[in-house]
Design an enzyme around this catalytic site. Sequence first.
Site, PDB file in Angstrom:
ATOM      1  N   LYS A   9       0.712  -1.213  -0.075  1.00 30.34           N
ATOM      2  CA  LYS A   9      -0.106   0.141  -0.016  1.00 30.34           C
ATOM      3  C   LYS A   9       0.831   1.272   0.112  1.00 30.34           C
ATOM      4  O   LYS A   9       2.139   1.258   0.360  1.00 30.34           O
ATOM      5  CB  LYS A   9      -0.810   0.052   1.260  1.00 30.34           C
ATOM      6  CG  LYS A   9      -2.034  -1.011   1.252  1.00 30.34           C
ATOM      7  CD  LYS A   9      -2.772  -1.114   2.337  1.00 30.34           C
ATOM      8  CE  LYS A   9      -3.711  -2.381   2.381  1.00 30.34           C
ATOM      9  NZ  LYS A   9      -4.957  -2.118   3.276  1.00 30.34           N
ATOM     10  N   TYR A  49     -12.568  -3.158  -3.360  1.00 31.24           N
ATOM     11  CA  TYR A  49     -12.729  -3.106  -1.893  1.00 31.24           C
ATOM     12  C   TYR A  49     -14.334  -2.888  -1.846  1.00 31.24           C
ATOM     13  O   TYR A  49     -15.036  -2.314  -1.137  1.00 31.24           O
ATOM     14  CB  TYR A  49     -12.315  -1.531  -1.532  1.00 31.24           C
ATOM     15  CG  TYR A  49     -10.766  -2.168  -0.841  1.00 31.24           C
ATOM     16  CD1 TYR A  49     -10.565  -2.965  -0.049  1.00 31.24           C
ATOM     17  CD2 TYR A  49      -9.738  -1.039  -1.176  1.00 31.24           C
ATOM     18  CE1 TYR A  49      -9.161  -3.172   0.449  1.00 31.24           C
ATOM     19  CE2 TYR A  49      -8.458  -1.380  -0.813  1.00 31.24           C
ATOM     20  CZ  TYR A  49      -8.123  -2.541   0.103  1.00 31.24           C
ATOM     21  OH  TYR A  49      -6.835  -2.710   0.640  1.00 31.24           O
ATOM     22  N   ASN A 112      -1.887  -0.122   6.968  1.00 31.39           N
ATOM     23  CA  ASN A 112      -1.586  -1.201   7.472  1.00 31.39           C
ATOM     24  C   ASN A 112      -0.553  -1.997   6.608  1.00 31.39           C
ATOM     25  O   ASN A 112      -0.433  -3.178   6.419  1.00 31.39           O
ATOM     26  CB  ASN A 112      -2.679  -2.094   7.777  1.00 31.39           C
ATOM     27  CG  ASN A 112      -3.587  -2.437   6.750  1.00 31.39           C
ATOM     28  OD1 ASN A 112      -3.512  -2.046   5.593  1.00 31.39           O
ATOM     29  ND2 ASN A 112      -4.624  -3.412   7.175  1.00 31.39           N
ATOM     30  N   HIS A 115      -2.029  -5.449   1.710  1.00 35.27           N
ATOM     31  CA  HIS A 115      -3.234  -5.942   1.685  1.00 35.27           C
ATOM     32  C   HIS A 115      -2.901  -7.416   1.052  1.00 35.27           C
ATOM     33  O   HIS A 115      -1.903  -7.703   0.536  1.00 35.27           O
ATOM     34  CB  HIS A 115      -4.124  -5.263   0.623  1.00 35.27           C
ATOM     35  CG  HIS A 115      -5.447  -6.228   0.186  1.00 35.27           C
ATOM     36  ND1 HIS A 115      -6.490  -6.161   0.973  1.00 35.27           N
ATOM     37  CD2 HIS A 115      -5.646  -7.344  -0.956  1.00 35.27           C
ATOM     38  CE1 HIS A 115      -7.248  -7.133   0.549  1.00 35.27           C
ATOM     39  NE2 HIS A 115      -6.770  -7.817  -0.701  1.00 35.27           N
ATOM     40  N   GLU A 126      -9.317 -11.436  -7.027  1.00 33.82           N
ATOM     41  CA  GLU A 126      -8.378 -10.353  -6.836  1.00 33.82           C
ATOM     42  C   GLU A 126      -7.047 -10.420  -7.975  1.00 33.82           C
ATOM     43  O   GLU A 126      -6.705  -9.387  -8.479  1.00 33.82           O
ATOM     44  CB  GLU A 126      -7.736 -10.307  -5.516  1.00 33.82           C
ATOM     45  CG  GLU A 126      -8.887  -9.796  -4.524  1.00 33.82           C
ATOM     46  CD  GLU A 126      -8.541  -9.688  -2.975  1.00 33.82           C
ATOM     47  OE1 GLU A 126      -7.205 -10.152  -2.725  1.00 33.82           O
ATOM     48  OE2 GLU A 126      -9.348  -9.132  -2.368  1.00 33.82           O
TER      49      GLU A 126
HETATM   50  P1  CMP Z   1      -7.276  -4.678   3.814  1.00 33.61           P
HETATM   51  O1  CMP Z   1      -6.761  -5.878   4.251  1.00 33.61           O
HETATM   52  O2  CMP Z   1      -6.609  -4.176   2.505  1.00 33.61           O
HETATM   53  O3  CMP Z   1      -8.729  -4.762   3.764  1.00 33.61           O
HETATM   54  C1  CMP Z   1      -9.745  -3.679   4.032  1.00 33.61           C
HETATM   55  C2  CMP Z   1      -8.948  -2.563   4.580  1.00 33.61           C
HETATM   56  O4  CMP Z   1      -9.808  -1.423   5.276  1.00 33.61           O
HETATM   57  C3  CMP Z   1      -7.944  -2.899   5.486  1.00 33.61           C
HETATM   58  O5  CMP Z   1      -7.113  -3.840   5.007  1.00 33.61           O
HETATM   59  C4  CMP Z   1      -7.599  -1.486   6.295  1.00 33.61           C
HETATM   60  O6  CMP Z   1      -6.641  -0.901   5.552  1.00 33.61           O
HETATM   61  C5  CMP Z   1      -8.898  -0.833   6.192  1.00 33.61           C
HETATM   62  N1  CMP Z   1      -9.621  -0.756   7.410  1.00 33.61           N
HETATM   63  C6  CMP Z   1     -10.186  -1.953   7.896  1.00 33.61           C
HETATM   64  N2  CMP Z   1     -10.894  -1.206   8.834  1.00 33.61           N
HETATM   65  C7  CMP Z   1     -10.595  -0.010   8.975  1.00 33.61           C
HETATM   66  C8  CMP Z   1     -11.128   1.204   9.926  1.00 33.61           C
HETATM   67  N3  CMP Z   1     -12.245   0.848  10.959  1.00 33.61           N
HETATM   68  N4  CMP Z   1     -10.952   2.376   9.389  1.00 33.61           N
HETATM   69  C9  CMP Z   1     -10.173   2.768   8.571  1.00 33.61           C
HETATM   70  N5  CMP Z   1      -9.819   1.690   7.664  1.00 33.61           N
HETATM   71  C10 CMP Z   1      -9.876   0.263   7.906  1.00 33.61           C
END
Ligand code: CMP
Length: 150
Positions: A9, A49, A112, A115, A126
Amino acid sequence: MERTLIIFKPDAMHRMLVGRILSRFEDKGLRVVGMKLQQSPRAQVEKHYEVHKARPFYNDLVSFMTSAPVIVAVLEGPSAIAVVRNLLGATNGIEAAPGTIRGDFGLDKQFNLVHASDGAETAKAEIELFFKADELVQYKRAGDAWIVSA
Ligand code: CMP
């Protein structure tokens, strides 16, 4: 063998952590079968998403994921989907266990770092969303014989 999609990311790109994180996947024995740098089109990220469309963070998430180039990759190995998610740790870096990628490098739920697909069906969808069939390569590495026994 199983395949999973990962995305480095924008936070991983800006923090210049791609090499260190990729090393973790390589160290585990996973094989990169596809990889590219791209500035993701908004429509592609919205589709990726889609399942989170009703969530309050959806718009921010799409903006974040299109805010900088990302590296998308397909990793292959036995139970690759679960193995990669275990290596990443919990979604929120605050909760992720030490020793996991997010546990060691992150403090946030949006930022984070990587993904990863969460199941067999999503992995298939995906991979098809981000890669054309001819962008994925089937090959063996010299070390593979010492990573998975016959
Ligand atoms: P990812 O594994 O890419 O899948 C969905 C993404 O949404 C997740 O990682 C986070 O980056 C994001 N995400 C999940 N929960 C939250 C939240 N409560 N607030 C902001 N971003 C979120």
